[in-house]
Write a protein that holds these residues in place. Sequence first.
Motif, PDB file in Angstrom:
ATOM      1  N   VAL A 100       0.820  -1.213   0.000  1.00 17.40           N
ATOM      2  CA  VAL A 100       0.000   0.000   0.000  1.00 17.40           C
ATOM      3  C   VAL A 100       0.854   1.263   0.000  1.00 17.40           C
ATOM      4  O   VAL A 100       0.705   2.122  -0.858  1.00 17.40           O
ATOM      5  N   ILE A 101       1.763   1.369   0.958  1.00 24.96           N
ATOM      6  CA  ILE A 101       2.540   2.601   1.124  1.00 24.96           C
ATOM      7  C   ILE A 101       3.532   2.788  -0.015  1.00 24.96           C
ATOM      8  O   ILE A 101       3.621   3.865  -0.596  1.00 24.96           O
ATOM      9  N   ASP A 102       4.298   1.740  -0.329  1.00 24.92           N
ATOM     10  CA  ASP A 102       5.320   1.842  -1.377  1.00 24.92           C
ATOM     11  C   ASP A 102       5.408   0.519  -2.146  1.00 24.92           C
ATOM     12  O   ASP A 102       6.308  -0.288  -1.901  1.00 24.92           O
ATOM     13  N   PRO A 103       4.488   0.285  -3.082  1.00 21.62           N
ATOM     14  CA  PRO A 103       4.484  -0.982  -3.824  1.00 21.62           C
ATOM     15  C   PRO A 103       5.747  -1.214  -4.669  1.00 21.62           C
ATOM     16  O   PRO A 103       6.052  -2.349  -5.017  1.00 21.62           O
ATOM     17  N   ASP A 104       6.469  -0.152  -4.991  1.00 16.56           N
ATOM     18  CA  ASP A 104       7.694  -0.288  -5.784  1.00 16.56           C
ATOM     19  C   ASP A 104       8.914  -0.605  -4.919  1.00 16.56           C
ATOM     20  O   ASP A 104      10.009  -0.802  -5.448  1.00 16.56           O
ATOM     21  N   LEU A 105       8.756  -0.661  -3.610  1.00 13.26           N
ATOM     22  CA  LEU A 105       9.892  -0.867  -2.717  1.00 13.26           C
ATOM     23  C   LEU A 105      10.659  -2.162  -2.993  1.00 13.26           C
ATOM     24  O   LEU A 105      11.897  -2.124  -3.024  1.00 13.26           O
ATOM     25  N   PRO A 106      10.013  -3.308  -3.216  1.00 16.89           N
ATOM     26  CA  PRO A 106      10.805  -4.514  -3.477  1.00 16.89           C
ATOM     27  C   PRO A 106      11.748  -4.368  -4.681  1.00 16.89           C
ATOM     28  O   PRO A 106      12.905  -4.781  -4.609  1.00 16.89           O
ATOM     29  N   SER A 107      11.274  -3.750  -5.753  1.00 14.39           N
ATOM     30  CA  SER A 107      12.147  -3.584  -6.931  1.00 14.39           C
ATOM     31  C   SER A 107      13.236  -2.547  -6.673  1.00 14.39           C
ATOM     32  O   SER A 107      14.393  -2.740  -7.067  1.00 14.39           O
ATOM     33  N   LYS A 108      12.881  -1.436  -5.982  1.00 13.27           N
ATOM     34  CA  LYS A 108      13.902  -0.423  -5.661  1.00 13.27           C
ATOM     35  C   LYS A 108      14.957  -0.993  -4.723  1.00 13.27           C
ATOM     36  O   LYS A 108      16.149  -0.758  -4.903  1.00 13.27           O
ATOM     37  N   ALA A 109      14.511  -1.731  -3.715  1.00 13.37           N
ATOM     38  CA  ALA A 109      15.448  -2.307  -2.748  1.00 13.37           C
ATOM     39  C   ALA A 109      16.326  -3.361  -3.408  1.00 13.37           C
ATOM     40  O   ALA A 109      17.537  -3.422  -3.145  1.00 13.37           O
ATOM     41  N   ALA A 110      15.745  -4.183  -4.285  1.00 15.15           N
ATOM     42  CA  ALA A 110      16.527  -5.217  -4.978  1.00 15.15           C
ATOM     43  C   ALA A 110      17.618  -4.584  -5.834  1.00 15.15           C
ATOM     44  O   ALA A 110      18.765  -5.054  -5.847  1.00 15.15           O
ATOM     45  N   ALA A 111      17.280  -3.516  -6.543  1.00 10.33           N
ATOM     46  CA  ALA A 111      18.267  -2.819  -7.375  1.00 10.33           C
ATOM     47  C   ALA A 111      19.356  -2.189  -6.507  1.00 10.33           C
ATOM     48  O   ALA A 111      20.552  -2.271  -6.834  1.00 10.33           O
ATOM     49  N   ALA A 112      18.970  -1.591  -5.384  1.00 10.48           N
ATOM     50  CA  ALA A 112      19.945  -0.969  -4.493  1.00 10.48           C
ATOM     51  C   ALA A 112      20.867  -2.012  -3.866  1.00 10.48           C
ATOM     52  O   ALA A 112      22.074  -1.785  -3.709  1.00 10.48           O
ATOM     53  N   ILE A 113      20.309  -3.165  -3.497  1.00 11.66           N
ATOM     54  CA  ILE A 113      21.122  -4.241  -2.927  1.00 11.66           C
ATOM     55  C   ILE A 113      22.116  -4.743  -3.955  1.00 11.66           C
ATOM     56  O   ILE A 113      23.296  -4.950  -3.647  1.00 11.66           O
ATOM     57  N   ALA A 114      21.671  -4.952  -5.192  1.00  9.10           N
ATOM     58  CA  ALA A 114      22.567  -5.418  -6.255  1.00  9.10           C
ATOM     59  C   ALA A 114      23.686  -4.410  -6.498  1.00  9.10           C
ATOM     60  O   ALA A 114      24.863  -4.795  -6.627  1.00  9.10           O
ATOM     61  N   ASP A 115      23.349  -3.119  -6.537  1.00 12.73           N
ATOM     62  CA  ASP A 115      24.372  -2.086  -6.730  1.00 12.73           C
ATOM     63  C   ASP A 115      25.360  -2.073  -5.574  1.00 12.73           C
ATOM     64  O   ASP A 115      26.571  -1.950  -5.769  1.00 12.73           O
ATOM     65  N   SER A 116      24.851  -2.199  -4.365  1.00 13.38           N
ATOM     66  CA  SER A 116      25.694  -2.196  -3.174  1.00 13.38           C
ATOM     67  C   SER A 116      26.629  -3.405  -3.160  1.00 13.38           C
ATOM     68  O   SER A 116      27.823  -3.281  -2.869  1.00 13.38           O
ATOM     69  N   GLN A 117      26.087  -4.573  -3.502  1.00 14.66           N
ATOM     70  CA  GLN A 117      26.910  -5.784  -3.534  1.00 14.66           C
ATOM     71  C   GLN A 117      27.956  -5.697  -4.646  1.00 14.66           C
ATOM     72  O   GLN A 117      29.101  -6.105  -4.459  1.00 14.66           O
ATOM     73  N   ARG A 118      27.563  -5.152  -5.781  1.00 19.65           N
ATOM     74  CA  ARG A 118      28.507  -5.008  -6.891  1.00 19.65           C
ATOM     75  C   ARG A 118      29.662  -4.079  -6.487  1.00 19.65           C
ATOM     76  O   ARG A 118      30.823  -4.393  -6.720  1.00 19.65           O
ATOM     77  N   ALA A 119      29.328  -2.967  -5.851  1.00 17.41           N
ATOM     78  CA  ALA A 119      30.365  -2.020  -5.425  1.00 17.41           C
ATOM     79  C   ALA A 119      31.309  -2.665  -4.403  1.00 17.41           C
ATOM     80  O   ALA A 119      32.533  -2.459  -4.461  1.00 17.41           O
ATOM     81  N   MET A 120      30.760  -3.456  -3.489  1.00 23.59           N
ATOM     82  CA  MET A 120      31.591  -4.100  -2.487  1.00 23.59           C
ATOM     83  C   MET A 120      32.517  -5.132  -3.141  1.00 23.59           C
ATOM     84  O   MET A 120      33.708  -5.217  -2.809  1.00 23.59           O
ATOM     85  N   MET A 121      31.997  -5.897  -4.078  1.00 22.79           N
ATOM     86  CA  MET A 121      32.819  -6.908  -4.759  1.00 22.79           C
ATOM     87  C   MET A 121      33.901  -6.255  -5.611  1.00 22.79           C
ATOM     88  O   MET A 121      35.006  -6.784  -5.718  1.00 22.79           O
ATOM     89  N   GLU A 122      33.590  -5.107  -6.201  1.00 22.94           N
ATOM     90  CA  GLU A 122      34.599  -4.383  -6.974  1.00 22.94           C
ATOM     91  C   GLU A 122      35.722  -3.882  -6.073  1.00 22.94           C
ATOM     92  O   GLU A 122      36.881  -3.880  -6.471  1.00 22.94           O
ATOM     93  N   LYS A 123      35.377  -3.471  -4.849  1.00 25.25           N
ATOM     94  CA  LYS A 123      36.400  -3.040  -3.890  1.00 25.25           C
ATOM     95  C   LYS A 123      37.350  -4.175  -3.552  1.00 25.25           C
ATOM     96  O   LYS A 123      38.523  -3.953  -3.284  1.00 25.25           O
ATOM     97  N   PHE A 124      36.810  -5.402  -3.530  1.00 31.64           N
ATOM     98  CA  PHE A 124      37.641  -6.569  -3.238  1.00 31.64           C
ATOM     99  C   PHE A 124      38.431  -7.028  -4.458  1.00 31.64           C
ATOM    100  O   PHE A 124      39.183  -7.994  -4.380  1.00 31.64           O
ATOM    101  N   GLY A 125      38.243  -6.350  -5.590  1.00 27.51           N
ATOM    102  CA  GLY A 125      39.026  -6.640  -6.779  1.00 27.51           C
ATOM    103  C   GLY A 125      38.507  -7.796  -7.620  1.00 27.51           C
ATOM    104  O   GLY A 125      39.253  -8.379  -8.400  1.00 27.51           O
ATOM    105  N   MET A 126      37.259  -8.120  -7.491  1.00 24.74           N
ATOM    106  CA  MET A 126      36.692  -9.210  -8.289  1.00 24.74           C
ATOM    107  C   MET A 126      36.473  -8.745  -9.727  1.00 24.74           C
ATOM    108  O   MET A 126      36.161  -7.588  -9.979  1.00 24.74           O
ATOM    109  N   ALA A 127      36.624  -9.682 -10.647  1.00 19.88           N
ATOM    110  CA  ALA A 127      36.401  -9.386 -12.057  1.00 19.88           C
ATOM    111  C   ALA A 127      34.897  -9.256 -12.312  1.00 19.88           C
ATOM    112  O   ALA A 127      34.079  -9.789 -11.567  1.00 19.88           O
TER     113      ALA A 127
END
Length: 189
Positions: A100-127
């Motif tokens: 009801v309040i924010d129906p787009d939250l699951p997709s926004k949160a999923a995208a933010a989590i993926a971006d956050s995980q990608r940035a963290m893995m890049e810091k660790f030097g992963m290809a």
Amino acid sequence: MDKSALISKLSLKYGFILAAVSVIISLTLHFVNPVMLYTNFALPFIILIVFIVLLVFVGITIRKEIGGFWTFGEAFKSYLIIALILALVSVLYNVLLMTVIDPDLPSKAAAAIADSQRAMMEKFGMASEQIDEALEKAGNMEEKLAPTFKNSFTSFGVSLAMYGVLSLILAAILKRKEPTTFNTFPKEG
């Protein structure tokens, strides 16, 4: 009112108060930044510490209101009632938030989590290929965050289990036996 009924009544009262505090904190964080809880790794731990402090305070308050003493069983019962309320309100709130309040939250949160995980893995030097493979293995986060019956039931179970363990620990810490007094003097008649 007997002690057991008083403990139940106070536990319900403080359980709903803590649930309201939880919803207010969550809504405040949501309106500040909807994905902050999903991408900031320290924030959930800070919230957990705040709630442990609040649970200790509530436990001490209930113990004082029932006379200053309670057994492990009474303390555990109290915390279990509070845990049940917190877990139930949390699941209902999340369903309401994501439908009801924010129906787009699951997709926004999923995208933010993926971006956050990608940035963290890049810091660790992963290809880039390794990062894509790791994200693919993690699965579809949007499906995991969606307020389905299965996800809500799982969330309720996990919350109840975590609060149950916390209830055991806090009940063991906050139990207080009533001192035993021996009256060996004869009473005057």
